[in-house]
Design a protein around this motif. Structure first.
Motif, PDB file in Angstrom:
ATOM      1  N   VAL B  25       0.898  -1.127  -0.137  1.00  0.00           N
ATOM      2  CA  VAL B  25      -0.037  -0.133  -0.084  1.00  0.00           C
ATOM      3  C   VAL B  25       0.804   1.054  -0.139  1.00  0.00           C
ATOM      4  CG1 VAL B  25      -2.025   1.319   1.050  1.00  0.00           C
ATOM      5  CG2 VAL B  25      -1.471  -1.187   1.531  1.00  0.00           C
ATOM      6  N   ASP B  26       0.595   2.282  -0.805  1.00  0.00           N
ATOM      7  CA  ASP B  26       1.132   3.446  -0.595  1.00  0.00           C
ATOM      8  C   ASP B  26       0.776   4.267   0.503  1.00  0.00           C
ATOM      9  OD1 ASP B  26       2.554   3.622  -3.035  1.00  0.00           O
ATOM     10  OD2 ASP B  26       1.091   4.163  -4.294  1.00  0.00           O
ATOM     11  N   TYR B  28       1.816   7.542   3.495  1.00  0.00           N
ATOM     12  CA  TYR B  28       2.336   9.175   3.454  1.00  0.00           C
ATOM     13  C   TYR B  28       2.573   9.354   4.919  1.00  0.00           C
ATOM     14  CZ  TYR B  28      -0.361   8.536  -0.846  1.00  0.00           C
ATOM     15  OH  TYR B  28      -0.520   7.875  -2.046  1.00  0.00           O
ATOM     16  N   ASN B 101      -9.403  11.131  -1.890  1.00  0.00           N
ATOM     17  CA  ASN B 101      -8.358  10.817  -2.836  1.00  0.00           C
ATOM     18  C   ASN B 101      -8.344  11.568  -4.119  1.00  0.00           C
ATOM     19  OD1 ASN B 101      -6.323   9.762  -4.236  1.00  0.00           O
ATOM     20  ND2 ASN B 101      -6.697   7.739  -3.764  1.00  0.00           N
ATOM     21  N   TYR B 140       1.682   7.385   9.709  1.00  0.00           N
ATOM     22  CA  TYR B 140       1.451   7.107   8.342  1.00  0.00           C
ATOM     23  C   TYR B 140       0.068   7.577   8.123  1.00  0.00           C
ATOM     24  CZ  TYR B 140       6.218   5.954   7.172  1.00  0.00           C
ATOM     25  OH  TYR B 140       7.620   5.793   7.095  1.00  0.00           O
ATOM     26  N   ALA B 142      -2.811   6.357   4.982  1.00  0.00           N
ATOM     27  CA  ALA B 142      -3.209   5.531   3.829  1.00  0.00           C
ATOM     28  C   ALA B 142      -4.367   5.870   3.355  1.00  0.00           C
ATOM     29  CB  ALA B 142      -2.752   4.395   3.905  1.00  0.00           C
ATOM     30  N   ILE B 176       7.447  -1.175   6.778  1.00  0.00           N
ATOM     31  CA  ILE B 176       7.848   0.060   5.917  1.00  0.00           C
ATOM     32  C   ILE B 176       9.355   0.098   6.119  1.00  0.00           C
ATOM     33  CG2 ILE B 176       7.692   2.710   5.322  1.00  0.00           C
ATOM     34  CD1 ILE B 176       4.891   2.431   6.796  1.00  0.00           C
ATOM     35  N   THR B 178      12.289   2.156   4.954  1.00  0.00           N
ATOM     36  CA  THR B 178      12.835   3.200   4.200  1.00  0.00           C
ATOM     37  C   THR B 178      14.396   3.696   4.849  1.00  0.00           C
ATOM     38  OG1 THR B 178      11.720   5.007   5.357  1.00  0.00           O
ATOM     39  CG2 THR B 178      10.408   4.038   3.579  1.00  0.00           C
ATOM     40  N   LYS B 493       6.992   9.876   1.489  1.00  0.00           N
ATOM     41  CA  LYS B 493       6.100   8.635   0.841  1.00  0.00           C
ATOM     42  C   LYS B 493       7.078   7.499   1.022  1.00  0.00           C
ATOM     43  CE  LYS B 493       3.642   8.791  -3.359  1.00  0.00           C
ATOM     44  NZ  LYS B 493       3.454   9.193  -4.699  1.00  0.00           N
ATOM     45  N   ALA B 494       6.098   6.321   1.255  1.00  0.00           N
ATOM     46  CA  ALA B 494       6.670   5.206   1.362  1.00  0.00           C
ATOM     47  C   ALA B 494       5.877   4.112   0.759  1.00  0.00           C
ATOM     48  CB  ALA B 494       7.342   4.673   2.752  1.00  0.00           C
ATOM     49  N   THR B 495       6.288   2.818   0.745  1.00  0.00           N
ATOM     50  CA  THR B 495       5.283   1.575   0.562  1.00  0.00           C
ATOM     51  C   THR B 495       5.361   0.615   1.803  1.00  0.00           C
ATOM     52  OG1 THR B 495       6.071   1.593  -1.789  1.00  0.00           O
ATOM     53  CG2 THR B 495       4.959  -0.348  -1.103  1.00  0.00           C
ATOM     54  N   ASN B 497       4.367  -2.718   3.185  1.00  0.00           N
ATOM     55  CA  ASN B 497       4.182  -4.059   3.039  1.00  0.00           C
ATOM     56  C   ASN B 497       3.294  -4.657   4.236  1.00  0.00           C
ATOM     57  OD1 ASN B 497       5.292  -4.321   0.598  1.00  0.00           O
ATOM     58  ND2 ASN B 497       7.416  -4.178   1.572  1.00  0.00           N
TER      59      ASN B 497
END
Lengths: 228, 550
Positions: B25-26, B28, B101, B140, B142, B176, B178, B493-495, B497
């Motif tokens: 998922v993206d 923020y 969104n 975060y 989402a 996440i 990063t 911003k990150a992804t 999992n």
């Protein structure tokens, strides 16, 4: 944690081979050399098979079951039988009895198969954080494969090495060997033609391997009797 | 040789990234910044913890869990309480309703308005809380979707039963990875200025007067990567561009060219006390600055209330202010909009600048801000918050604002004050173009514009510059450094999992089952091939050997 899961799956996949070797008289007669030679034969066979598949098979984009392609695949699968024939008859073994020879050959064959087909996916997949039953099922599949390989080797040794076997049993032996040799195609058909899920396919394989093991054991015993 | 090849393959496979997550998922991240050395926002970016669904889950060790909270179920006071008590937490993940969104367009317009309003209020409160606290764990945001909803439902079910996470009951791990956030080195702000010269009669040595139209375009919000600010101040930027377009048509013909210069300014640094506006004004030529008759700043004119406010810092009795207000209210009456006048004195000693026109007033330039807001916002607030998205901005409102400003400017420029003449009438070649407004508004609603994360060469700045260049005679871009009390950190911003994981207990159990399976297999094989006695002797032999050796 994930390393733990990987170890569990590895034990399930490769453990039975070692247990089989150490529990049966194979370890007492030092048949390791035979098994290793068979494994090498398996590698060569796998290479030949790959070349054949690459040459004759179309790359199918769809996941559908194509009978013609599958037939071709099954016939290429008989390269395995040729490899097994070579391992059983042409390799010079130190004088071990036929009884132990086929077991050693089957064991080496199954172990090489497991290492080649299952070790890499296991290493990549089971160490991931995500938990799935897939690798446990794959381990069970490896167990079924071990039983099938030994059965096939037993039937092969009956076909090619034993001369004085009862005439009535010959067609049954060939039939069984045929079924075992086409086992990969049967499972592929179940999975893609019938849409079975992995747990069902693995269950079927386990059941089939047990049935075939029982039949080949009986056949082997029946052929043994007159020789005594 | 083959074995070495296999070994090589294995080494390669071991190095392959393990990216086989169930869901990616993206996400923020909450902004991380220092204000005059004091840390604010989320101070950590990495996350690797199990998920729970509420802060009150008593059986879990909260310092090692991530709490997933959908905005719909959010209770701001409990979060405030938790942050206030400075208790440890693994992390926070807020799920924003999908309606916010801006990227997805198939939203139902008939969504329950009152419910949305409640969520907006909550978001505003939450944002205020998060922006002004120092949070020592990752936070975060989402957007809700089916996958994450399914995960949340599973997690909720487990929490309800009160069981620890196992493979069979669905434990989830949120990861996440990063790099740790680094300081943004020398954040810059970019001002864009467009110049539309008026008609100068031959032999007229006096400089002709100038009217400035200004809008600040950058944003600031809890999640920098989501801070699009459709209303604050996307609406102002759109209106400015449309006004520039309309007057460029008028000014392209010498017959209709007015006797006023028009100065368009897209300023940055708005959230930081209009730092960019200040620097832009200081850099202007002294003579030009003195020639400015008045400046109109556009701010948040996109909400559909029939009320706009003209904010001024000079007393309403001032002749200029009176004139501007009269122009506006005349036209507002024709457009059936209410325009009110609000006077707020400026305090030179206070660094806080609430409205953009105050920067003009500080330099003794007459200016006013046209805004939909009736009172100034707090510092750093209302500059593109999470709830300020495309859904809540009305094109009609912007259209009306454009008409109001353009018409009043035109009457002032061409001296038609008090007369009922529509210059930008509908269906004429000078009509306000709704599709132009819509397209720019949707672009602005997709582009996060927090100044420190908007490099000088950003395509968005290029696009603004190009658009202004199309409508004005002269465009210049000014790069400035943001004043030093702010420090920003990147990785916005990150992804995420999401892995379904097995518990240690489960793995132990599996090991036990497998071990017993192998033992049974061993015994079975020994018995069938060598007989039961062999098996028994297998266990008896070692001690007997020991006896022999001793």
């Amino acid at each position: 944690m994930t390393m733990f899961h990987f170890l569990n799956c590895a034990i399930l996949t490769f453990g039975p081979h070692f247990v089989y070797y150490s529990a049966t008289p194979l370890s007492e007669y030092d048949t390791l050399g035979t098994s290793i030679k068979t494994a090498i034969v398996y590698l060569v066979t796998a290479l030949v098979k790959l070349v054949c598949l690459a040459t004759f098979l179309k790359v199918s984009d769809s996941e559908n079951f194509d009978p013609y392609q599958e037939l071709l695949k099954a016939s290429i699968g008989f390269v395995d039988v040729a490899g097994l024939y070579f391992a059983l008859t042409q390799l010079t073994h130190r004088n071990i009895s036929q009884n132990h020879k086929f077991q050693a050959v089957g064991l080496g064959w199954a172990f090489a198969d497991s290492v080649l087909h299952r070790l890499a996916p296991l290493w990549v997949g089971a160490r991931g954080l995500e938990f799935t039953w897939e690798y446990v099922l794959q381990g069970l599949e490896a167990n079924a494969n071990l039983v099938l390989c030994i059965s096939l080797a037993a039937l092969g040794s009956l076909m090619w090495l034993r001369k004085n076997k009862p005439k009535t049993l010959i067609p049954i032996i060939y039939l069984c060997a045929g079924i075992v040799a086409t086992m990969p195609s049967i499972t592929s058909y179940l999975r893609r033609g019938m849409g079975w899920k992995l747990p069902e396919v693995v269950g079927f394989q386990l059941l089939a391997s047990l049935v075939i093991a029982f039949i080949s054991w009986q056949l082997f015993a029946a052929c043994q009797r007159p020789s005594f | 040789m083959l074995s070495s090849v296999i070994a090589l393959c294995l080494v390669v496979l071991a190095c392959v990234e393990l990216g086989d997550a169930a869901t990616a998922v993206d996400v923020y991240r909450l902004i991380q910044y220092d204000l005059a050395g004091a840390p604010f926002g989320s101070r950590v970016a990495n996350l690797n913890h199990h998920a729970v669904s509420s802060l009150s889950a008593s059986n879990a060790d909260l310092s090692r869990t991530v709490v997933i909270i959908p905005i719909a179920d959010l209770d701001v006071s409990s979060i405030e309480d938790y942050i206030g008590r400075k208790q440890p937490l693994g992390g926070l993940l807020f799920l924003l309703p999908r309606i916010l969104n801006s990227g997805n367009r198939e939203n139902k317009q008939d969504a329950d308005q009152s419910e949305q309003e409640i969520k907006r209020d909550k978001l505003v409160l939450l944002e205020r809380l998060l922006l002004h606290s120092n949070i020592p764990y990752p936070v975060y945001f989402a957007y809700e979707d089916e996958h994450i909803k399914a995960v949340l439902d599973d997690v909720k079910r487990n929490d309800a039963i009160g069981q620890p996470a196992t493979a069979t009951t669905g434990g989830y791990k949120l990861v996440i990875s990063t790099s740790e956030a680094r300081k943004v080195s020398s954040p810059s702000i970019t001002n864009i200025q467009g110049w539309l010269p008026g008609l100068k009669l031959d032999g007229d040595s006096n400089q002709i007067p100038t009217i400035a139209i200004v809008a600040s375009y950058d944003t600031f919000g809890a999640a920098p990567a989501l801070s699009v600010g459709s209303d604050s101040n996307g609406s102002g930027v759109v209106a400015l561009l449309e006004i520039a377009r309309l007057f460029s048509i008028l000014y392209s013909n010498p017959k209709t060219r007015g006797r006023y210069n028009l100065l368009f300014g897209l300023t940055s640094g708005g959230p930081y006390n209009y730092n960019g506006t200040q620097k832009w004004l200081r850099s202007l030529d002294q003579r030009l600055r003195e020639s400015i008759d008045y400046a109109i700043c556009l701010n948040s004119i996109g909400s559909l209330d029939n009320e706009l406010w003209l904010h001024v810092s000079k007393p309403p009795e001032n002749a200029y202010i009176k004139q501007i207000f009269k122009d506006f209210s005349d036209i507002a009456g024709e457009l059936r909009v209410k325009v009110g006048l609000k006077h707020k004195k400026i305090n030179i000693s206070n660094p806080r600048v609430a409205w953009e026109h105050e920067q003009f007033s500080r330099l003794r330039v007459t200016a006013a801000t046209l805004s939909g807001l009736s009172s100034p916002s707090e510092f750093l607030e209302n500059f593109g918050s999470l709830s300020d998205s495309r859904q809540f901005v009305s094109e009609t409102a912007i259209l009306r604002g454009v008409k109001l400003v353009a018409e009043s400017l035109a009457r002032h420029i061409y001296g038609h004050e008090g007369k009922n003449i529509q210059i930008f009438a509908e269906n004429s070649s000078l009509a306000v173009n709704p599709s132009y407004i819509a397209s720019w508004l949707s672009l602005l609603s997709r582009t996060p514009r927090v100044a420190p994360f908007l490099p000088k060469t950003d395509p968005f700045i290029g696009a603004l510059r190009k658009e202004l260049a199309e409508h004005t005679a002269e465009v210049s871009v000014q790069h400035e450094n943001l004043d030093g009390i702010f420090t920003f950190y990147d990785s916005t911003k990150a992804t995420l999992n999401i892995y379904q994981v097995a518990s240690v207990t489960f793995d132990l159990l599996l090991l036990l089952v497998l071990g017993s399976y192998l033992i049974v297999l061993f015994s079975f094989l020994v018995i069938t091939t060598r007989g039961l006695d062999d098996l028994i002797s297998l266990f008896r032999r070692p001690p007997s050997r020991k006896v022999k050796t001793t």
